[in-house]
Scaffold this motif. Sequence first.
Motif, PDB file in Angstrom:
ATOM      1  N   MET A   1       0.933  -1.182  -0.178  1.00  0.00           N
ATOM      2  CA  MET A   1       0.036   0.005  -0.018  1.00  0.00           C
ATOM      3  C   MET A   1       0.744   1.148   0.003  1.00  0.00           C
ATOM      4  O   MET A   1       1.828   1.392   0.947  1.00  0.00           O
ATOM      5  CB  MET A   1      -0.757  -0.097   1.119  1.00  0.00           C
ATOM      6  N   SER A   2       0.614   1.985  -0.855  1.00  0.00           N
ATOM      7  CA  SER A   2       1.465   3.426  -0.696  1.00  0.00           C
ATOM      8  C   SER A   2       0.600   4.621  -0.253  1.00  0.00           C
ATOM      9  O   SER A   2      -0.784   4.668  -0.452  1.00  0.00           O
ATOM     10  CB  SER A   2       1.927   3.742  -2.415  1.00  0.00           C
ATOM     11  N   ALA A   3       1.574   5.270   0.203  1.00  0.00           N
ATOM     12  CA  ALA A   3       0.919   6.417   1.090  1.00  0.00           C
ATOM     13  C   ALA A   3       0.554   7.635  -0.037  1.00  0.00           C
ATOM     14  O   ALA A   3       1.326   7.836  -0.918  1.00  0.00           O
ATOM     15  CB  ALA A   3       1.609   7.047   1.960  1.00  0.00           C
ATOM     16  N   SER A   4      -0.552   8.219   0.107  1.00  0.00           N
ATOM     17  CA  SER A   4      -0.798   9.312  -0.837  1.00  0.00           C
ATOM     18  C   SER A   4       0.021  10.564  -0.624  1.00  0.00           C
ATOM     19  O   SER A   4       0.478  10.605   0.735  1.00  0.00           O
ATOM     20  CB  SER A   4      -2.374   9.828  -0.787  1.00  0.00           C
ATOM     21  N   ARG A   5       0.458  11.696  -1.493  1.00  0.00           N
ATOM     22  CA  ARG A   5       1.248  12.448  -1.254  1.00  0.00           C
ATOM     23  C   ARG A   5       0.279  13.784  -1.563  1.00  0.00           C
ATOM     24  O   ARG A   5      -0.395  13.719  -2.509  1.00  0.00           O
ATOM     25  CB  ARG A   5       2.435  12.642  -1.796  1.00  0.00           C
ATOM     26  N   SER A   6       0.461  14.660  -0.916  1.00  0.00           N
ATOM     27  CA  SER A   6      -0.230  16.080  -1.217  1.00  0.00           C
ATOM     28  C   SER A   6       0.453  17.110  -2.103  1.00  0.00           C
ATOM     29  O   SER A   6       1.684  16.973  -2.055  1.00  0.00           O
ATOM     30  CB  SER A   6      -0.697  16.747   0.075  1.00  0.00           C
ATOM     31  N   GLU A   7      -0.027  17.588  -3.143  1.00  0.00           N
ATOM     32  CA  GLU A   7       0.584  18.815  -3.819  1.00  0.00           C
ATOM     33  C   GLU A   7       0.128  20.134  -3.665  1.00  0.00           C
ATOM     34  O   GLU A   7      -1.178  20.229  -3.220  1.00  0.00           O
ATOM     35  CB  GLU A   7       0.407  18.236  -5.390  1.00  0.00           C
ATOM     36  N   VAL A   8       0.855  21.201  -3.576  1.00  0.00           N
ATOM     37  CA  VAL A   8       0.811  22.518  -3.759  1.00  0.00           C
ATOM     38  C   VAL A   8       1.117  23.003  -4.793  1.00  0.00           C
ATOM     39  O   VAL A   8       2.259  22.392  -5.397  1.00  0.00           O
ATOM     40  CB  VAL A   8       1.261  23.024  -2.292  1.00  0.00           C
ATOM     41  N   THR A   9       0.677  24.192  -5.119  1.00  0.00           N
ATOM     42  CA  THR A   9       1.320  25.015  -6.340  1.00  0.00           C
ATOM     43  C   THR A   9       2.131  26.378  -5.758  1.00  0.00           C
ATOM     44  O   THR A   9       1.890  26.880  -4.930  1.00  0.00           O
ATOM     45  CB  THR A   9       0.093  25.576  -7.111  1.00  0.00           C
ATOM     46  N   VAL A  10       3.266  26.039  -6.515  1.00  0.00           N
ATOM     47  CA  VAL A  10       4.274  27.268  -6.124  1.00  0.00           C
ATOM     48  C   VAL A  10       4.527  27.904  -7.205  1.00  0.00           C
ATOM     49  O   VAL A  10       5.073  27.542  -8.492  1.00  0.00           O
ATOM     50  CB  VAL A  10       5.532  26.591  -5.492  1.00  0.00           C
ATOM     51  N   ARG A  11       4.160  29.361  -7.386  1.00  0.00           N
ATOM     52  CA  ARG A  11       4.304  30.136  -8.509  1.00  0.00           C
ATOM     53  C   ARG A  11       5.867  30.624  -8.358  1.00  0.00           C
ATOM     54  O   ARG A  11       6.346  31.127  -7.539  1.00  0.00           O
ATOM     55  CB  ARG A  11       3.264  31.465  -8.284  1.00  0.00           C
ATOM     56  N   ILE A  12       6.223  30.651  -9.820  1.00  0.00           N
ATOM     57  CA  ILE A  12       7.856  30.970  -9.797  1.00  0.00           C
ATOM     58  C   ILE A  12       7.850  32.059 -10.863  1.00  0.00           C
ATOM     59  O   ILE A  12       7.103  32.039 -11.963  1.00  0.00           O
ATOM     60  CB  ILE A  12       8.618  29.949 -10.334  1.00  0.00           C
ATOM     61  N   LEU A  13       8.671  32.970 -10.532  1.00  0.00           N
ATOM     62  CA  LEU A  13       9.272  33.978 -11.405  1.00  0.00           C
ATOM     63  C   LEU A  13      10.637  33.973 -11.855  1.00  0.00           C
ATOM     64  O   LEU A  13      11.210  34.023 -10.903  1.00  0.00           O
ATOM     65  CB  LEU A  13       8.927  35.368 -10.822  1.00  0.00           C
ATOM     66  N   ARG A  14      10.973  33.724 -13.262  1.00  0.00           N
ATOM     67  CA  ARG A  14      12.131  33.756 -13.709  1.00  0.00           C
ATOM     68  C   ARG A  14      12.724  35.155 -13.783  1.00  0.00           C
ATOM     69  O   ARG A  14      12.092  35.865 -14.225  1.00  0.00           O
ATOM     70  CB  ARG A  14      12.334  33.014 -15.023  1.00  0.00           C
ATOM     71  N   LEU A  15      13.834  35.431 -13.071  1.00  0.00           N
ATOM     72  CA  LEU A  15      14.517  36.796 -13.115  1.00  0.00           C
ATOM     73  C   LEU A  15      15.472  36.782 -14.163  1.00  0.00           C
ATOM     74  O   LEU A  15      15.797  35.974 -14.661  1.00  0.00           O
ATOM     75  CB  LEU A  15      14.945  36.865 -11.755  1.00  0.00           C
ATOM     76  N   GLY A  16      15.631  38.262 -14.703  1.00  0.00           N
ATOM     77  CA  GLY A  16      16.607  38.474 -15.915  1.00  0.00           C
ATOM     78  C   GLY A  16      17.804  38.931 -15.311  1.00  0.00           C
ATOM     79  O   GLY A  16      18.262  39.996 -15.963  1.00  0.00           O
TER      80      GLY A  16
END
Length: 154
Positions: A1-16
């Motif tokens: 049996m595998s445990a479920s994992r939770s996911e979150v959204t991380v917003r990323i800004l690529r800098l110049g």
Amino acid sequence: MSASRSEVTVRILRLGNGGGASLPAYASEGAAGADLAAALQTPLTLKPGERALVPTGLAVELPDGFEMQIRPRSGLAARHGVTVLNSPGTVDSDYRGEVKVLLINLGAEAVTISDGERIAQAVIAPVTRAEFRLVDALSGSVRGEGGFGSTGRK
């Protein structure tokens, strides 16, 4: 049996600010940490004992209630003695500046870090905030006030 994992959204800004600025990436399906890469215009050489704040070229927006922990990459530490000095570093959810990694060379030889090289891992973790309450006394315990080394070696 595998445990479920939770996911979150991380917003990323690529800098110049130059360099590759690649997005964090998980190296395997079971990886807890996503690799962070250096974003350098020119290679950086760390002599033994030297430290440097290495840019990633990324800024992040973490969800409230989460932090990004910056941890060493085991291969870099084992092969070269390069590690994250303030490990784990913390990126708070309200920080919007560039994510930088404080590396130190604890090895015996100089190490050169190149643009795009994986330098650390980012672990997204939930944050628990404490209520700090001043009291007149603490409850007892078996260990009591025994500090460093008080429980023995075995």
